[in-house]
Enzyme design. Structure first.
Site, PDB file in Angstrom:
ATOM      1  CB  SER A 142      -1.061   0.118   1.287  1.00 48.73           C
ATOM      2  OG  SER A 142      -1.494   1.347   1.666  1.00 48.73           O
ATOM      3  CD  GLU A 179      -2.681   5.250   4.268  1.00 42.68           C
ATOM      4  OE1 GLU A 179      -1.794   5.880   4.718  1.00 42.68           O
ATOM      5  OE2 GLU A 179      -2.950   6.456   3.338  1.00 42.68           O
ATOM      6  CE1 TYR A 184      -4.661  -1.614   5.139  1.00 40.79           C
ATOM      7  CE2 TYR A 184      -3.498   0.177   3.946  1.00 40.79           C
ATOM      8  CZ  TYR A 184      -3.717  -0.767   3.915  1.00 40.79           C
ATOM      9  OH  TYR A 184      -4.011  -1.128   2.684  1.00 40.79           O
TER      10      TYR A 184
END
Length: 336
Positions: free
Chosen positions: A126, A128, A151
């Site tokens: 991801s 992120e 996350y």
């Protein structure tokens, strides 16, 4: 010979679109969910693929469970798309988030190492993991990770596990570092779907107000069917390698909201309220990707972005509302 794919997390947005893609390429598809009897398979129904997939229950937290499904299916390709996928929810449920991503990825890698047969593994990483790219340009595969959420931390740990197993055990395993990719199959808890849904409701005379948090965050938003094509391309390479999939174009939440309402000839400022309760404890201000490696080596690029992406999302939401009024199921296969 027909290739066999195992999609772990088949019932989610990416799992549904990937199933659609691989079926059209002639694959035999096996898909898993933690409890397939209770899973929400509506996304597979909307794409018209549910009856073409062989479904299995598998819990990646339980090693025996994933080992059994690998032995039963003997896949050529494995796509690991299963995990808690909400950044906001990860602040409320950090332990569950870490287990569903890190522990599950480790269990899967160990199962692959044990069963042999050399299946190729795609792991879903991801954007992120980078934290904020503000001031640092677009993020590529060599940029350091500085995650700001449970996350993001979990995805970074799983990413390094995949690289470790690739180098240590010779497993064909790669990670796709995917930036935000949207579609009508997104759950309503995601802000993009929330905005589009509210705009359509307002245009149709229903809901009158929309509450949002930080409108100044900048993201790199693309179209989910483009991104599952990139996943497939990664597993067709001679050598396993990680790739960033992104549009490369910044788009603020304010611009996204304005564009969604403009599709319906609405002035967004008349209907949107700021809500401080929707702010995250430690937000990523800006994240934009650099897909140059994917463009060159995979011959992949994002084909749908910006206003074209918004048109598709709004069109699908209107069709969903109209189908609901007629008490019909809505197919979105025509949006491809």
């Amino acid at each position: 010979m027909t290739k066999r794919a195992l999609i772990i997390g088949v019932s989610g947005q990416d799992g549904a679109y990937l199933s659609h893609l691989l079926l059209h390429k002639g694959y035999e598809i096996h898909g898993t969910s933690r409890d397939i009897e209770r899973a929400d398979l509506s996304r597979l129904d909307q794409l018209g693929v549910r009856d073409s997939i062989r479904l299995h229950s598998a819990n990646l937290i339980e090693y025996r469970s994933i080992l059994e499904v690998l032995r039963a299916t003997e896949p050529d390709e494995i796509y690991n798309l299963s995990a808690q996928s909400s950044v906001a929810l990860s602040f409320e449920q950090p332990i569950e988030t870490l287990n569903s991503i890190v522990t599950a990825t480790l269990q899967l890698l160990e199962a692959i190492r044990l069963v042999g047969g050399k299946p190729r593994l795609y792991n879903s990483s991801s954007s992120e993991m980078y934290g904020s790219t503000e001031g640092g340009g677009r993020a590529n595969e060599d940029m350091p990770f500085r995650p700001r959420s449970p996350y993001g931390v979990s995805k970074a740990a799983a990413h390094w596990l995949v690289e470790s197993y690739r180098k240590s055990y010779g497993i064909y395993a790669c990670s796709g570092i995917l930036f935000n990719h949207e579609s009508p199959l997104r759950p309503e808890r995601f802000v993009t779907r929330k905005i589009v849904r509210s705009a359509v409701d307002i245009a149709r005379g229903g809901k009158r107000r929309l509450r949002l948090g930080n409108l100044d965050v900048v993201r790199d938003w693309g179209w989910a069917p483009d991104y599952v094509d990139g996943m497939w391309r990664m597993l067709q390479q001679d050598t396993a390698r990680d790739f960033v999939l992104a549009t490369g174009e910044p788009f603020s939440l304010r611009e996204f909201t304005e564009a969604a309402f403009a599709q319906l000839d609405l002035d967004w400022e008349r209907y949107v309220d700021f809500d401080s309760q929707l702010l995250r404890p430690y937000d990523v201000q800006c994240t934009v990707g650099d897909p140059s490696r994917a463009n060159t080596e995979l011959r992949w690029c994002a084909t749908t972005k910006g206003s074209q992406l918004l048109r598709k999302l709004v069109k699908a939401e209107i069709a969903r509302c109209e189908a609901a009024e007629r008490n019909e199921g809505q197919s979105i296969e025509s949006l491809f």
